[in-house]
Enzyme design. Structure first.
Site, PDB file in Angstrom:
ATOM      1  N   GLU A  74       0.824  -1.213   0.000  1.00  0.00           N
ATOM      2  CA  GLU A  74       0.000   0.000   0.000  1.00  0.00           C
ATOM      3  C   GLU A  74       0.852   1.253   0.000  1.00  0.00           C
ATOM      4  O   GLU A  74       0.711   2.116  -0.867  1.00  0.00           O
ATOM      5  CB  GLU A  74      -0.926  -0.013   1.216  1.00  0.00           C
ATOM      6  CG  GLU A  74      -1.940   1.126   1.241  1.00  0.00           C
ATOM      7  CD  GLU A  74      -2.920   0.991   2.382  1.00  0.00           C
ATOM      8  OE1 GLU A  74      -3.768   1.875   2.541  1.00  0.00           O
ATOM      9  OE2 GLU A  74      -2.849  -0.024   3.114  1.00  0.00           O
ATOM     10  N   GLU A 112      -5.859  18.821  37.482  1.00  0.00           N
ATOM     11  CA  GLU A 112      -6.685  20.026  37.626  1.00  0.00           C
ATOM     12  C   GLU A 112      -5.876  21.304  37.431  1.00  0.00           C
ATOM     13  O   GLU A 112      -6.317  22.222  36.751  1.00  0.00           O
ATOM     14  CB  GLU A 112      -7.334  20.048  39.016  1.00  0.00           C
ATOM     15  CG  GLU A 112      -8.623  19.280  39.105  1.00  0.00           C
ATOM     16  CD  GLU A 112      -9.345  19.518  40.409  1.00  0.00           C
ATOM     17  OE1 GLU A 112     -10.542  19.220  40.482  1.00  0.00           O
ATOM     18  OE2 GLU A 112      -8.722  20.008  41.372  1.00  0.00           O
TER      19      GLU A 112
END
Length: 579
Positions: free
Chosen positions: A74, A315
């Site tokens: 490919e 956080e």
């Protein structure tokens, strides 16, 4: 002749395996892919088939000195080299050194349709030459669908597939053939490849709640045991990393060494020594109670002792954490500069739970820390259920115990059912659990810290007031007043009241002591006066007695003198009268 037959067993050699060099995959396969046999890697587009196969070739050439041939149906050689350059693979250099060989084979369907013939002899000759030119031990054919794209006759197609696999076995090379996933439950398009392959690996790329996760599963592996679960794998700048699910056997090694927390008062609550090395700790509480401060102090203490620490922040950014901790006396920047502290900050919804776990594994394996901080784990609830988060943490804790790495989790409590379940679920996994709560009284908000549990160590069952100041973190014994537990200004006020009472009492006691002293002096003066009066009376009485004695003596003396005088006069009178 005895009819007894002896049981004889034939010892077969173990199946030889070729290590892939892919992190985690060799552990799942217990050694690698079957040596000299074909392995099928199948999956949908974008799941990582080509990357896994090219890494198998590159790792073999670089780590195990096994040259390899990569046949692409490919992508062209230059395109393939460019695609994997970001992973640090220099395919051109490896080709120049004759460690690998990349061959692009173009299959034109129109030519097959014109001639009506399909034969793999040309491929066998070309592939055989490539193998012999560098002495290849590994071969990859990518992908099988492109090789047979121009063939519609199913009978011929199946015959050629069998022929291809048989030819690879005869060459004695360890081969990987990639194939696209079939429709429905079929693993491949033709439905035959998985049957003629000795090992079949299925790759899956799924998206759940807008979060993608790649997973790997070994469908079959002839002649050996292997992991059968689904395993998440990560594709990053280092290639592919597969995360094996940890063993279900509870046979972990434990340590009796203790690790200080960085807060002396907290160490005292834990028997004066801190946590166990390789143990897990949960710090839970509502927002603003100081969970991050406790974990940062633990990281700071670890680095102060010359040990490494990884801080997973979910956080706040590292710069924000460093700035905030500097205000309470913890300088984390110097540890970052020295290389002892590593921050890894990312949002939980960046990828799925399993991918997070893979990333954590990779960082810990690479950095080799002694302590890990995860702040906070409750953010994982946004990307998975409570049970999924718990399962992830089980595997993480098992992994860290194997590595003898101490971990501290922080968990945000919002007093909701989900968070209560999270606290209860996670707290059952960890060795120690610290709970920080708000204590509201008299219009004031303070913090209280409890040691909810600490496996295997003596610990305090009392609440302590948790104080965060410019000087750092400290735990103060709470004050029990008439109205219960007092903290903050209420505690100080009660202490002042008691100090005032003590001062007044001390003053009262001093005044009474002085009054007693004065009365003692008055009584002593009275006693002295009575003694003087007694002496005067005694002296007066003695005076009369002495005078009487003196008079008596004088009278006695006078009487004797008078007697003598009388005797003398009589004698003289007698003398005169005689004459």
């Amino acid at each position: 002749m005895s009819d007894t037959k002896k049981n004889t067993s034939i010892a077969y050699p173990a199946l030889p395996k070729t290590p892939t060099g892919i992190a985690g995959l060799d552990e799942i396969t217990e050694g690698g892919l079957p040596t000299g046999r074909p392995t099928l890697i199948c999956g949908q587009a974008g799941c990582g088939k080509t990357l896994m196969s090219i890494e198998f070739i590159v790792r073999g050439a670089m780590k195990f000195n096994e040259p390899g041939v990569f046949v692409a149906f490919e992508e062209k050689s230059d395109e393939l080299a460019m695609n994997v350059a970001s992973l640090g693979f220099d395919l051109k250099k490896l080709q120049e050194d004759k460690k690998i060989r990349i061959d692009h084979v173009h299959i034109d369907r129109s030519e097959i349709e014109e001639t009506g013939e399909y034969d793999l002899e040309g491929l066998f000759i070309r592939l055989g030459y490539a193998i012999d030119s560098i002495g290849a031990k590994r071969v990859v054919l990518d992908t099988l669908e492109n090789l047979f794209s121009g063939l519609n006759n199913q009978a011929v197609l199946r015959a050629e597939i069998r022929r291809l696999f048989h030819w690879l076995k005869e060459k004695g090379v360890t081969a990987i053939i990639t194939g696209e996933r079939g429709d429905g439950n079929a693993l491949t398009r033709q439905g035959l490849e998985e049957y003629v392959s000795d090992c079949v690996i299925l790759l899956d790329h799924r998206v759940i709640n807008q979060i993608s996760t790649r997973r790997l599963r070994i469908i079959k592996y002839r002649g050996t045991v292997h992991g059968t679960n689904e395993y998440p794998f990560l594709i990053d700048e280092d290639g592919i990393s597969v995360l094996p699910v940890t063993s279900l056997k509870l046979a972990k090694q434990v340590s009796t060494e203790r690790v200080p927390t960085g807060i002396p008062a907290l160490d005292e609550m834990l028997g004066g020594k801190g946590f166990y090395k390789g143990g897990s700790t949960l710090v839970s509480g509502t927002a603003g109670t100081g969970k991050t401060s406790i974990s940062a102090y633990f990281a700071n203490e670890t680095c102060n002792r010359g040990k490494r620490c990884v801080y997973f922040a979910m956080e706040e950014s590292p710069n924000q954490i460093i700035r905030n901790m500097r205000s309470i006396g913890a300088d984390l920047q110097k540890h970052v500069d020295s290389g002892l502290l590593l921050f890894n900050a990312s949002r939980p919804n960046m990828y799925g739970l399993e991918m997070h776990l893979v990333a954590i594994h990779k960082i810990i394996k690479k950095f080799k820390p002694q302590v890990v901080i995860m702040d906070p784990i409750t953010n994982f609830i946004n990307i998975g259920s409570v049970s999924e988060v718990k399962n992830m943490l089980v595997r993480l804790i098992d992994f860290l115990q194997d590595e003898q790495v101490s971990v501290m989790f922080t968990a945000l409590s919002l007093n909701t059912i989900v968070n209560e379940q999270t606290d209860e679920g996670v707290s059952s996994l960890v060795d120690s659990w610290l709970l920080v709560r708000d204590i509201e009284f008299n219009g004031e908000r303070n913090r209280g810290l409890y040691v909810m549990k600490a496996r295997g160590m003596k610990h305090s069952n009392q609440v302590r007031e948790f104080v965060i100041s410019d000087e750092g973190l400290n735990l103060i014994d709470v004050y029990l007043g008439p109205e219960g537990v007092l903290t903050g200004s209420a505690r100080k006020q009660q202490m002042l009241l008691e100090q005032t009472g003590e001062a007044i009492q001390a003053h009262s006691i001093g005044r009474k002591d002085r009054e007693i002293a004065r009365k003692r002096k008055v009584l002593e003066a009275k006693i002295a006066s009575l003694n003087s009066e007694y002496e005067s009376v005694e002296e007066e009485l003695n005076k009369v007695y002495l005078e009487d004695e003196l008079k008596k003596q004088i009278l006695e003396t006078n009487r004797e003198e008078i007697t003598n005088i009388r005797r003398g006069g009589i004698a003289q009178a007698k003398t005169t009268g005689g004459k």
